[in-house]
Design a protein around this motif. Structure first.
Motif, PDB file in Angstrom:
ATOM      1  N   MET A   1       0.858  -1.196   0.000  1.00 24.09           N
ATOM      2  CA  MET A   1       0.000   0.000   0.000  1.00 24.09           C
ATOM      3  C   MET A   1       0.893   1.245   0.000  1.00 24.09           C
ATOM      4  N   ALA A   2       0.574   2.196  -0.837  1.00 25.70           N
ATOM      5  CA  ALA A   2       1.350   3.438  -0.910  1.00 25.70           C
ATOM      6  C   ALA A   2       1.204   4.214   0.394  1.00 25.70           C
ATOM      7  N   ARG A   3       2.232   4.934   0.769  1.00 27.04           N
ATOM      8  CA  ARG A   3       2.260   5.673   2.039  1.00 27.04           C
ATOM      9  C   ARG A   3       1.076   6.625   2.179  1.00 27.04           C
ATOM     10  N   GLU A   4       0.703   7.329   1.100  1.00 29.33           N
ATOM     11  CA  GLU A   4      -0.370   8.306   1.214  1.00 29.33           C
ATOM     12  C   GLU A   4      -1.744   7.668   1.431  1.00 29.33           C
ATOM     13  N   LYS A   5      -1.825   6.345   1.283  1.00 31.05           N
ATOM     14  CA  LYS A   5      -3.106   5.653   1.478  1.00 31.05           C
ATOM     15  C   LYS A   5      -3.237   5.083   2.886  1.00 31.05           C
ATOM     16  N   GLU A   6      -2.205   5.225   3.697  1.00 27.49           N
ATOM     17  CA  GLU A   6      -2.220   4.669   5.037  1.00 27.49           C
ATOM     18  C   GLU A   6      -2.764   5.669   6.047  1.00 27.49           C
ATOM     19  N   TYR A   7      -3.491   5.114   7.015  1.00 30.74           N
ATOM     20  CA  TYR A   7      -3.956   5.952   8.120  1.00 30.74           C
ATOM     21  C   TYR A   7      -2.787   6.293   9.028  1.00 30.74           C
ATOM     22  N   GLU A   8      -2.790   7.515   9.513  1.00 30.30           N
ATOM     23  CA  GLU A   8      -1.838   7.950  10.521  1.00 30.30           C
ATOM     24  C   GLU A   8      -2.629   8.567  11.660  1.00 30.30           C
ATOM     25  N   THR A   9      -2.173   8.348  12.881  1.00 26.87           N
ATOM     26  CA  THR A   9      -2.749   9.032  14.030  1.00 26.87           C
ATOM     27  C   THR A   9      -1.974  10.331  14.196  1.00 26.87           C
ATOM     28  N   ARG A  76     -10.130  40.599  15.617  1.00 27.62           N
ATOM     29  CA  ARG A  76     -10.918  39.925  16.657  1.00 27.62           C
ATOM     30  C   ARG A  76     -11.368  38.520  16.245  1.00 27.62           C
ATOM     31  N   LEU A  77     -10.535  37.848  15.447  1.00 27.50           N
ATOM     32  CA  LEU A  77     -10.847  36.498  14.982  1.00 27.50           C
ATOM     33  C   LEU A  77     -10.014  35.470  15.730  1.00 27.50           C
ATOM     34  N   ALA A  78     -10.676  34.471  16.270  1.00 29.22           N
ATOM     35  CA  ALA A  78     -10.008  33.321  16.873  1.00 29.22           C
ATOM     36  C   ALA A  78     -10.086  32.181  15.857  1.00 29.22           C
ATOM     37  N   VAL A  79      -9.047  31.349  15.814  1.00 33.57           N
ATOM     38  CA  VAL A  79      -9.014  30.253  14.843  1.00 33.57           C
ATOM     39  C   VAL A  79      -8.496  28.985  15.522  1.00 33.57           C
ATOM     40  N   PHE A  80      -9.197  27.901  15.268  1.00 37.37           N
ATOM     41  CA  PHE A  80      -8.734  26.584  15.691  1.00 37.37           C
ATOM     42  C   PHE A  80      -9.483  25.541  14.872  1.00 37.37           C
ATOM     43  N   ASP A  81      -9.501  24.306  15.349  1.00 37.16           N
ATOM     44  CA  ASP A  81     -10.169  23.212  14.649  1.00 37.16           C
ATOM     45  C   ASP A  81     -11.038  22.425  15.620  1.00 37.16           C
ATOM     46  N   SER A  82     -12.073  21.794  15.099  1.00 43.96           N
ATOM     47  CA  SER A  82     -12.989  20.991  15.912  1.00 43.96           C
ATOM     48  C   SER A  82     -12.317  19.734  16.455  1.00 43.96           C
ATOM     49  N   ILE A  83     -11.342  19.215  15.708  1.00 42.60           N
ATOM     50  CA  ILE A  83     -10.695  17.949  16.042  1.00 42.60           C
ATOM     51  C   ILE A  83      -9.278  18.205  16.544  1.00 42.60           C
ATOM     52  N   ASP A  93     -10.664  14.722   4.731  1.00 41.26           N
ATOM     53  CA  ASP A  93     -11.681  14.802   5.778  1.00 41.26           C
ATOM     54  C   ASP A  93     -12.567  13.553   5.774  1.00 41.26           C
ATOM     55  N   ALA A  94     -12.818  12.998   4.601  1.00 43.41           N
ATOM     56  CA  ALA A  94     -13.684  11.824   4.497  1.00 43.41           C
ATOM     57  C   ALA A  94     -13.085  10.607   5.190  1.00 43.41           C
ATOM     58  N   SER A  95     -11.779  10.593   5.358  1.00 44.91           N
ATOM     59  CA  SER A  95     -11.123   9.437   5.979  1.00 44.91           C
ATOM     60  C   SER A  95     -11.048   9.527   7.501  1.00 44.91           C
ATOM     61  N   ILE A  96     -11.400  10.643   8.082  1.00 44.07           N
ATOM     62  CA  ILE A  96     -11.217  10.871   9.519  1.00 44.07           C
ATOM     63  C   ILE A  96     -11.987   9.840  10.346  1.00 44.07           C
ATOM     64  N   LYS A  97     -11.269   9.258  11.317  1.00 46.35           N
ATOM     65  CA  LYS A  97     -11.901   8.340  12.273  1.00 46.35           C
ATOM     66  C   LYS A  97     -11.168   8.450  13.605  1.00 46.35           C
ATOM     67  N   ASN A  98     -11.734   7.835  14.634  1.00 48.97           N
ATOM     68  CA  ASN A  98     -11.155   7.840  15.984  1.00 48.97           C
ATOM     69  C   ASN A  98     -10.837   9.258  16.457  1.00 48.97           C
ATOM     70  N   VAL A  99     -11.850  10.098  16.423  1.00 50.15           N
ATOM     71  CA  VAL A  99     -11.706  11.524  16.747  1.00 50.15           C
ATOM     72  C   VAL A  99     -11.580  11.774  18.238  1.00 50.15           C
ATOM     73  N   VAL A 100     -10.616  12.618  18.585  1.00 50.67           N
ATOM     74  CA  VAL A 100     -10.523  13.217  19.917  1.00 50.67           C
ATOM     75  C   VAL A 100     -10.811  14.699  19.698  1.00 50.67           C
ATOM     76  N   PRO A 101     -11.899  15.216  20.282  1.00 52.06           N
ATOM     77  CA  PRO A 101     -12.251  16.619  20.034  1.00 52.06           C
ATOM     78  C   PRO A 101     -11.270  17.590  20.685  1.00 52.06           C
ATOM     79  N   SER A 102     -11.192  18.767  20.102  1.00 49.81           N
ATOM     80  CA  SER A 102     -10.374  19.839  20.677  1.00 49.81           C
ATOM     81  C   SER A 102     -11.025  20.353  21.951  1.00 49.81           C
TER      82      SER A 102
END
Length: 169
Positions: A1-9, A76-83, A93-102
């Motif tokens: 399997m090519a590296r870009e197709k592997e899941y990474e945590t 006056r803008l704050a920026v972060f991510d949900s995950i 984004d479609a591949s996201i699994k095992n989410v720990v929320p921010s």
């Protein structure tokens, strides 16, 4: 399997950007590979976030991270991510699994956040699932500025994103 197709945590490599004067919180889903390489939010050169911000505020910005940080805080803008952590294949984004929320409570406790805007459907999905009820702030789903969202041109994004200005001084 090519590296870009592997899941990474991946653990989120960036700290949230905000200060006590922040009024609007903009949440992405999770930083892309290009953003992680760049070291700051919306680092992919094809992402329309920065061109859109330049048009919304009638300013021109370089790719300098310090300049972009100062711009967001000044407006006056704050920026972060949900995950905060997830298993992901590349930047998909479609591949996201095992989410720990921010942990967004610190931002909301220390800043004067009036509205939360989610940059795309994935951010909104995880904001609704993990954050909205706990924070007591409804999220607003905006079209993603990602280059993967090709159906929206910059002008189309502007029509939707202009509403953030209603919550800024």
């Amino acid at each position: 399997m090519a590296r870009e197709k592997e899941y990474e945590t991946i653990v989120h490599p960036l700290k949230p950007l905000y200060d006590e004067k922040s009024k609007v919180l903009i949440l992405g889903s999770f930083p892309s590979v290009k953003t992680r390489e760049y070291g700051f939010f919306y680092g992919h050169p094809q992402n329309r976030f920065w061109p859109m911000m330049e048009k919304l505020f009638d300013e021109t910005l370089s790719r300098d991270i310090g300049e972009r940080r100062e711009f967001l805080l000044r407006h006056r803008l704050a920026v972060f991510d949900s995950i905060f952590q997830c298993d992901i294949v590349g930047s998909s984004d479609a591949s996201i699994k095992n989410v720990v929320p921010s942990n967004l409570s610190e931002i909301v406790e220390k800043a004067d956040i009036r509205r939360v805007f989610c940059n795309g459907a994935t951010s909104y999905k995880y904001y609704k699932k993990y954050h909205e009820k706990a924070l007591g702030l409804a999220g607003v789903k905006l079209p993603s500025t990602s280059p993967a969202n090709a159906r929206y041109r910059l002008d189309d994004l502007m029509e939707e994103w202009v509403q953030i200005l209603d919550y800024l001084p």
